[in-house]
Scaffold this motif. Structure first.
Motif, PDB file in Angstrom:
ATOM      1  N   TYR A 186     -11.014  -1.071  -5.134  1.00 35.10           N
ATOM      2  CA  TYR A 186     -10.448  -0.927  -3.785  1.00 35.10           C
ATOM      3  C   TYR A 186     -10.098   0.719  -3.619  1.00 35.10           C
ATOM      4  O   TYR A 186      -9.968   1.519  -4.499  1.00 35.10           O
ATOM      5  CB  TYR A 186      -8.969  -1.511  -3.679  1.00 35.10           C
ATOM      6  CG  TYR A 186      -8.874  -3.146  -3.520  1.00 35.10           C
ATOM      7  CD1 TYR A 186      -9.598  -3.648  -2.427  1.00 35.10           C
ATOM      8  CD2 TYR A 186      -8.722  -3.743  -4.429  1.00 35.10           C
ATOM      9  CE1 TYR A 186      -9.677  -5.178  -2.346  1.00 35.10           C
ATOM     10  CE2 TYR A 186      -8.484  -5.349  -4.401  1.00 35.10           C
ATOM     11  CZ  TYR A 186      -9.015  -5.680  -3.334  1.00 35.10           C
ATOM     12  OH  TYR A 186      -8.920  -7.138  -3.240  1.00 35.10           O
ATOM     13  N   GLY A 187     -10.216   1.115  -2.370  1.00 32.94           N
ATOM     14  CA  GLY A 187      -9.956   2.271  -1.909  1.00 32.94           C
ATOM     15  C   GLY A 187      -9.037   2.647  -0.700  1.00 32.94           C
ATOM     16  O   GLY A 187      -8.300   1.724  -0.262  1.00 32.94           O
ATOM     17  N   PRO A 188      -8.723   3.973  -0.500  1.00 34.76           N
ATOM     18  CA  PRO A 188      -7.509   3.999   0.562  1.00 34.76           C
ATOM     19  C   PRO A 188      -8.299   3.760   1.742  1.00 34.76           C
ATOM     20  O   PRO A 188      -9.423   3.765   2.257  1.00 34.76           O
ATOM     21  CB  PRO A 188      -7.562   5.608   0.574  1.00 34.76           C
ATOM     22  CG  PRO A 188      -8.408   6.347   0.057  1.00 34.76           C
ATOM     23  CD  PRO A 188      -9.131   5.121  -1.107  1.00 34.76           C
ATOM     24  N   THR A 189      -7.336   3.160   2.812  1.00 33.61           N
ATOM     25  CA  THR A 189      -7.756   2.626   4.259  1.00 33.61           C
ATOM     26  C   THR A 189      -8.391   4.108   5.028  1.00 33.61           C
ATOM     27  O   THR A 189      -9.384   3.727   5.702  1.00 33.61           O
ATOM     28  CB  THR A 189      -6.682   2.154   4.909  1.00 33.61           C
ATOM     29  OG1 THR A 189      -5.720   1.201   4.072  1.00 33.61           O
ATOM     30  CG2 THR A 189      -6.956   1.849   6.216  1.00 33.61           C
ATOM     31  N   LEU A 243      -8.801  -3.796   5.201  1.00 34.88           N
ATOM     32  CA  LEU A 243      -8.383  -2.960   4.240  1.00 34.88           C
ATOM     33  C   LEU A 243      -8.996  -1.403   4.033  1.00 34.88           C
ATOM     34  O   LEU A 243      -8.033  -0.671   4.381  1.00 34.88           O
ATOM     35  CB  LEU A 243      -8.109  -3.510   2.740  1.00 34.88           C
ATOM     36  CG  LEU A 243      -7.706  -4.837   2.582  1.00 34.88           C
ATOM     37  CD1 LEU A 243      -7.817  -5.359   1.096  1.00 34.88           C
ATOM     38  CD2 LEU A 243      -5.961  -4.724   2.799  1.00 34.88           C
ATOM     39  N   HIS A 244     -10.215  -1.485   3.955  1.00 34.44           N
ATOM     40  CA  HIS A 244     -10.824  -0.237   3.963  1.00 34.44           C
ATOM     41  C   HIS A 244     -12.293  -0.429   3.939  1.00 34.44           C
ATOM     42  O   HIS A 244     -12.840  -1.650   3.779  1.00 34.44           O
ATOM     43  CB  HIS A 244     -10.387   0.688   2.908  1.00 34.44           C
ATOM     44  CG  HIS A 244     -10.673   0.102   1.305  1.00 34.44           C
ATOM     45  ND1 HIS A 244     -12.386   0.087   0.708  1.00 34.44           N
ATOM     46  CD2 HIS A 244     -10.190  -0.969   0.632  1.00 34.44           C
ATOM     47  CE1 HIS A 244     -12.422  -0.323  -0.501  1.00 34.44           C
ATOM     48  NE2 HIS A 244     -11.084  -1.063  -0.419  1.00 34.44           N
ATOM     49  N   GLN A 265      -9.981 -10.135   3.854  1.00 38.83           N
ATOM     50  CA  GLN A 265      -9.177  -9.473   4.820  1.00 38.83           C
ATOM     51  C   GLN A 265      -9.567  -9.749   6.273  1.00 38.83           C
ATOM     52  O   GLN A 265      -9.193  -9.883   7.121  1.00 38.83           O
ATOM     53  CB  GLN A 265      -8.714  -7.922   4.498  1.00 38.83           C
ATOM     54  CG  GLN A 265      -7.402  -7.400   5.358  1.00 38.83           C
ATOM     55  CD  GLN A 265      -6.104  -8.151   5.105  1.00 38.83           C
ATOM     56  OE1 GLN A 265      -5.895  -8.500   4.378  1.00 38.83           O
ATOM     57  NE2 GLN A 265      -5.306  -8.235   6.271  1.00 38.83           N
ATOM     58  N   LEU A 291      -4.703  -5.007  -7.697  1.00 37.24           N
ATOM     59  CA  LEU A 291      -6.189  -4.709  -7.833  1.00 37.24           C
ATOM     60  C   LEU A 291      -6.651  -5.231  -9.055  1.00 37.24           C
ATOM     61  O   LEU A 291      -5.993  -5.351 -10.149  1.00 37.24           O
ATOM     62  CB  LEU A 291      -6.307  -2.958  -8.225  1.00 37.24           C
ATOM     63  CG  LEU A 291      -6.173  -2.054  -6.954  1.00 37.24           C
ATOM     64  CD1 LEU A 291      -4.780  -1.933  -6.456  1.00 37.24           C
ATOM     65  CD2 LEU A 291      -6.345  -0.491  -7.410  1.00 37.24           C
ATOM     66  N   PRO A 292      -8.092  -5.779  -9.022  1.00 33.00           N
ATOM     67  CA  PRO A 292      -8.134  -6.357 -10.101  1.00 33.00           C
ATOM     68  C   PRO A 292      -8.742  -5.301 -11.431  1.00 33.00           C
ATOM     69  O   PRO A 292      -8.477  -3.988 -10.944  1.00 33.00           O
ATOM     70  CB  PRO A 292      -9.695  -6.825  -9.760  1.00 33.00           C
ATOM     71  CG  PRO A 292      -9.969  -6.464  -8.501  1.00 33.00           C
ATOM     72  CD  PRO A 292      -8.837  -5.887  -7.917  1.00 33.00           C
ATOM     73  N   ARG A 349       0.657  -1.260  -0.049  1.00 35.26           N
ATOM     74  CA  ARG A 349       0.008  -0.005  -0.007  1.00 35.26           C
ATOM     75  C   ARG A 349       0.857   1.235  -0.181  1.00 35.26           C
ATOM     76  O   ARG A 349       0.680   2.327  -0.455  1.00 35.26           O
ATOM     77  CB  ARG A 349      -0.953  -0.057   1.041  1.00 35.26           C
ATOM     78  CG  ARG A 349      -1.886  -1.342   0.816  1.00 35.26           C
ATOM     79  CD  ARG A 349      -3.237  -1.147   1.912  1.00 35.26           C
ATOM     80  NE  ARG A 349      -4.181  -0.252   1.910  1.00 35.26           N
ATOM     81  CZ  ARG A 349      -5.295  -0.242   1.149  1.00 35.26           C
ATOM     82  NH1 ARG A 349      -5.581  -1.302   0.272  1.00 35.26           N
ATOM     83  NH2 ARG A 349      -6.280   0.784   1.131  1.00 35.26           N
ATOM     84  N   PRO A 358     -14.348  -5.470  -5.959  1.00 32.64           N
ATOM     85  CA  PRO A 358     -13.532  -5.439  -4.607  1.00 32.64           C
ATOM     86  C   PRO A 358     -13.909  -4.251  -3.704  1.00 32.64           C
ATOM     87  O   PRO A 358     -14.034  -4.352  -2.542  1.00 32.64           O
ATOM     88  CB  PRO A 358     -11.930  -5.305  -4.867  1.00 32.64           C
ATOM     89  CG  PRO A 358     -11.892  -4.576  -6.213  1.00 32.64           C
ATOM     90  CD  PRO A 358     -13.128  -4.928  -6.764  1.00 32.64           C
ATOM     91  N   GLY A 359     -14.452  -3.211  -4.458  1.00 33.40           N
ATOM     92  CA  GLY A 359     -15.054  -2.024  -3.823  1.00 33.40           C
ATOM     93  C   GLY A 359     -15.961  -2.175  -2.657  1.00 33.40           C
ATOM     94  O   GLY A 359     -16.161  -1.134  -1.891  1.00 33.40           O
ATOM     95  N   ILE A 360     -16.692  -3.087  -2.849  1.00 30.91           N
ATOM     96  CA  ILE A 360     -18.004  -3.404  -2.016  1.00 30.91           C
ATOM     97  C   ILE A 360     -17.409  -4.224  -0.661  1.00 30.91           C
ATOM     98  O   ILE A 360     -18.397  -4.253   0.143  1.00 30.91           O
ATOM     99  CB  ILE A 360     -19.045  -4.168  -2.787  1.00 30.91           C
ATOM    100  CG1 ILE A 360     -18.515  -5.293  -3.343  1.00 30.91           C
ATOM    101  CG2 ILE A 360     -19.499  -3.416  -3.841  1.00 30.91           C
ATOM    102  CD1 ILE A 360     -19.474  -6.541  -3.736  1.00 30.91           C
ATOM    103  N   ARG A 361     -16.209  -4.725  -0.625  1.00 30.35           N
ATOM    104  CA  ARG A 361     -15.975  -5.488   0.407  1.00 30.35           C
ATOM    105  C   ARG A 361     -16.872  -6.420   1.020  1.00 30.35           C
ATOM    106  O   ARG A 361     -17.385  -6.377   1.935  1.00 30.35           O
ATOM    107  CB  ARG A 361     -15.574  -4.431   1.675  1.00 30.35           C
ATOM    108  CG  ARG A 361     -14.792  -3.137   1.407  1.00 30.35           C
ATOM    109  CD  ARG A 361     -13.462  -3.358   0.562  1.00 30.35           C
ATOM    110  NE  ARG A 361     -12.543  -4.342   1.543  1.00 30.35           N
ATOM    111  CZ  ARG A 361     -12.008  -5.284   0.987  1.00 30.35           C
ATOM    112  NH1 ARG A 361     -12.149  -5.679  -0.141  1.00 30.35           N
ATOM    113  NH2 ARG A 361     -11.499  -6.007   1.569  1.00 30.35           N
ATOM    114  N   GLN A 376       0.524   5.667  -8.056  1.00 30.50           N
ATOM    115  CA  GLN A 376      -0.862   6.153  -8.749  1.00 30.50           C
ATOM    116  C   GLN A 376      -0.840   7.197  -9.571  1.00 30.50           C
ATOM    117  O   GLN A 376      -1.637   7.398 -10.233  1.00 30.50           O
ATOM    118  CB  GLN A 376      -1.746   6.450  -7.560  1.00 30.50           C
ATOM    119  CG  GLN A 376      -2.476   5.096  -7.108  1.00 30.50           C
ATOM    120  CD  GLN A 376      -3.188   5.475  -5.701  1.00 30.50           C
ATOM    121  OE1 GLN A 376      -3.022   6.640  -5.151  1.00 30.50           O
ATOM    122  NE2 GLN A 376      -3.956   4.620  -5.180  1.00 30.50           N
TER     123      GLN A 376
END
Lengths: 397, 397
Positions: free
Chosen positions: B73-76, B270-271, A109, A44-45, A26, A244-247, A33
Motif C-alpha cells: 500500500y502507498g500514500p493517497t 485508497l491510492h 475500496q 498492511l499485509p 491513515r 495490495p500495491g497493485i490495487r 511509520q
C-alpha cells in the motif's frame, strides 16, 4: 506569463465534500511509520509474503508476449480471462457463478465507493455491523446515508436484530470472515440464518471477504454468495493473498446491479489497468495461490499466537480480547474507565502504536476498545510491545 | 448449500444511478472492433507508439530493486518522486508548482470524477464548451449538475460569453489544446483573456490537457495553469504520451482543493498503484519523453494530413471540418439535412465507423456533426474509408 492581481477563489465545496474526513487509521499511520515505533496500528499485509519474483516474471512474460494489448485501453468490466478465473474460483457444485457477474475494480475500496454511488441516496438507511470496517464507513459516508448499527456478539452479526431495522434499508454490509476490526467470524449456522433473513426481508447483503482465504486452519468457511447468489453481493481482493500495491479486486453481483456498477465505474475511471489484470491472471491461472496462501497463513498464525501469548501474560484480567482463527486483527476491550485514544498518546510516547476503536462505530462509539495487528511485526517486538501496552493499562486499573 | 426459494430482490438504485448511461463512444467501439471495419471512431492512441521495451525494463528494475515497496500500500497523494517530477514539469520561470499541489490519479477520468464529487451538488451550475468531452459530461453527470454550454468559435471558447452565465457556477471545464472532439485549440490571446475573465468572476477554471504535448509543430502552447495557479485546476495524463492501459494521470490544484480531492480519492480507491507510479517515474525521470513524444507527433501529423488530403478530395463543398495542429481528432460539420447518427448506420454497413457529434453537446445537440480519429488507421485505409464516407454524404446533398 502570470496575470496581474487575480481575485482569490472562494471555494464552494459540495455538501458531501464538506464532511469528508481522513481515515483515522491513515492519519495514525503517518505518525507510526518511524522505525523506532512498534506499530500494531497497520492494516498492511506483511511484505514478507509478497511473491516479488513471481510477479516480476509475469510482468516480463505479459509485456513480452502481449505488450501492446496490455498497455492499451481495455473494457470497463475487466480482462475477460481473469473474470472467468474469478467466476470459477467463486463457483461451488450447486452454484455456478457466471463471468458476466464479475466486475474487476481498482482494489475493493473502489467496490465500496461504486456500491455507495449506485445504491445510496442522501438519507438512505444502510445497515452495518457493530463495529464495522472503517474504510466502508468512509466510502459510504460520501453518499450521506443514515447508518444503523446492527447488533453483534462473539459469533458476529446477530441476524434476529435485523427485524426492526431492515425496513427500507438499501443494504446490509457485512465482513463474515476474520472481520476488520474484530477478527471475529460468523458461524456457519449464523451465515445460513443471515442469508435467509436477508432474503425474507428482500435486503441486499454485501459480503466483503478480503481475509477469508487466511484461515489458519486452512479450511475457509462457505461463502454466503453461494447460498443465495441472487441476493448477495460478494467483494473479493488480491491485496491480502497476493499484493495490495497493485490495487486489484472484484465484485460479484446479480446482473441488474453489476451492470449499474459497470456504468458507474466507466464514469469513475474507465477501467482498471489491463496490464495489472493480465499479470495477475498469469500469476494465478495455474494454481499458484494454492501453494502461496498456506505460507501466508503459517506466518500470520504464528504471529497471532505470539501476540495472544503475550497478551495472556501481560494484560490484566479486566481486559478482554478476541482470539481470531484467521486474518490480521485482534480486538481488545479495556475496562470502561480507559479511553483508548488517551492510551494511544501514552503508547506512542512509549513507542508503541495501535488503532483506537471509536472510529469503527457508525453510531455509538465505544471508547474503551482498540484494534491490534500482528502481521508486520516480528514476534520479539510483538512481545515487547504488548508488555509495554500491558504496563500502561495496568497503571490505570 | 443454497437456501430454499429466496425472495427476489427488488433493486432500489440511487437517483444518480438511474440516470447513468454508457458512453455512446464505448458502445460504438464494441461494434467497430471487428477487423473488417475501418474505424475512425476510436479515441485510443496508436499502440505503435507504446514504448513496450522501455516499460518492460522499468518493471524489471523497479521490481528487482524495490519490489516489496512497490507492491505494498502507498500514500493517497501519490509516489513522492513522481509528484516532484510532475511539479517540475509543470513549472515555468515565473510560476513554480509545488509537489503538494499534485495528486496522482488512476487516469485523468478519475480526476473528473473526484472534481465532480468535491465541487458539484445537485443542481450546481457547471460550464462546459460547445461541444465538450463526452467523458467529462459523463463523469460530472453522476453528481447531477445543471450544465450550461459556453459559446465557442474556430479559435475555441469565447471568453466574453461567460459574462451572463458564470454567476454561481461551480466551475468551467475547458480543453484548450487540440480539444476532444473538435481538434481546436485556444489561441494565446484567448487563453490570457479566459484566465483573466475567470479570475475576475472568481470562477474555478479546469484546464484538461491530455493532448497538449502532441503539437505537430513541436511547440506546445503555454498552460493557463501558469497564468494563474491559484485559480486554475490542471489535469494531465500519461495516456497519450506513454500508454493508457496503465491508468495514470494527475491533477494540479490550489492547496484547499487538492486536499479535498485527496480525501475523496482515499474514500474512492485508497491510492493509485505504487508499482505503476514507480515504473513511470523510472521511465520519465531522465528525459525519455523528450525523445519519445516527437515520434508520436510525427506519426499522428502524417496520418492527420492523409485524412485531411482525402477529405479535400472526397468530401463535397457543403461539408466543413477543422484542421487540427495536434492531437487525435478532426471535427466535421455536415449539411444541416444530414443526421450523423443515420449516416453512421449506412457507414457501418459499408464497413466504416465514426462517432456522431450529438453526445458531445451538454445542452442543444447538433445532429449534423461527427468526430473522426486518424491515429490508429494506416494511411491507405484512411483514404479508402474517407472515400466511402464522401460517397455516402454526396448521395444526400
Amino acid at each position: 506569463m502570470k496575470i496581474d492581481n487575480p481575485n482569490p477563489i472562494e471555494w464552494t465545496f459540495s455538501e458531501r465534500a464538506q464532511q469528508l474526513q481522513s481515515s483515522a487509521i491513515r492519519e495514525i499511520l503517518k505518525i507510526t511509520q518511524r522505525p523506532e515505533i512498534t506499530s500494531f496500528a497497520g492494516g498492511l499485509p506483511s511484505p514478507a509474503t509478497f511473491p516479488v519474483e513471481r510477479m516480476k516474471a509475469a510482468y516480463d512474460k505479459v509485456l513480452s508476449e502481449t505488450g501492446k494489448q496490455a498497455l492499451q485501453y481495455g473494457p470497463t468490466d475487466g480482462y475477460a480471462p481473469l473474470r472467468e478465473w474469478v467466476a470459477n474460483y467463486l463457483s461451488t457444485e450447486d452454484c455456478r457463478i457466471q463471468p458476466e457477474q464479475i466486475l474487476m475494480v481498482s482494489g475493493s475500496q473502489q467496490a465500496l465507493d461504486l456500491l455507495g454511488k449506485v445504491l445510496i441516496d442522501e438519507g438512505s438507511r444502510v445497515l452495518v455491523e457493530t463495529p464495522s470496517y472503517l474504510g466502508a464507513l468512509q466510502a459510504f459516508s460520501v453518499y450521506r446515508p443514515e447508518f444503523k448499527s446492527v447488533e453483534t456478539d462473539e459469533h458476529g452479526l446477530v441476524p434476529s436484530s435485523l427485524e426492526g431495522v431492515a425496513e427500507g434499508a438499501r443494504l446490509l454490509y457485512s465482513l463474515p470472515n476474520f472481520q476488520n476490526p474484530t477478527g471475529r467470524s460468523l458461524s456457519l449456522e449464523r451465515r445460513r440464518e443471515l442469508v435467509e433473513t436477508c432474503a425474507r426481508l428482500r435486503l441486499p447483503l454485501i459480503e466483503d471477504d478480503p481475509y477469508g482465504a487466511l484461515s489458519y486452519k486452512g479450511e475457509p468457511m462457505p461463502r454466503m454468495l453461494n447460498m443465495n447468489p441472487d441476493g448477495v453481493i460478494y467483494m473479493g481482493s488480491f491485496s491480502k493473498v497476493l499484493t495490495p500495491g497493485i490495487r486489484l479486486g472484484y465484485v460479484c453481483a446479480p446482473l441488474p446491479l453489476v451492470r449499474r456498477l459497470e456504468l458507474a465505474k466507466q464514469a469513475a475511471d474507465l477501467h482498471t489497468a489491463q496490464l495489472t489484470q493480465m499479470v495477475v491472471h498469469e500469476v494465478v491461472k495455474d494454481g499458484f495461490l494454492d501453494q502461496h496462501i498456506p505460507t501466508i497463513r503459517t506466518l500470520y498464525a504464528s504471529q497471532c499466537q505470539a501476540m495472544l501469548d503475550a497478551m495472556d501474560e501481560h494484560f490484566p484480567k479486566s481486559v478482554s480480547w478476541t482470539r481470531p482463527e484467521g486474518g490480521m486483527f485482534i480486538w481488545v476491550t479495556l475496562p470502561e474507565n480507559i479511553d483508548s485514544r488517551k492510551l494511544l498518546d501514552q503508547a506512542i510516547a512509549a513507542r508503541v502504536a495501535f488503532v483506537p476503536g471509536a472510529p469503527f462505530y457508525a453510531n455509538d462509539e465505544v471508547a474503551n476498545t482498540l484494534r491490534l495487528s500482528f502481521v508486520t511485526v516480528p514476534p520479539e517486538r510483538i512481545r515487547e510491545g504488548i508488555a509495554v501496552l500491558g504496563a500502561l493499562i495496568r497503571a490505570q486499573v
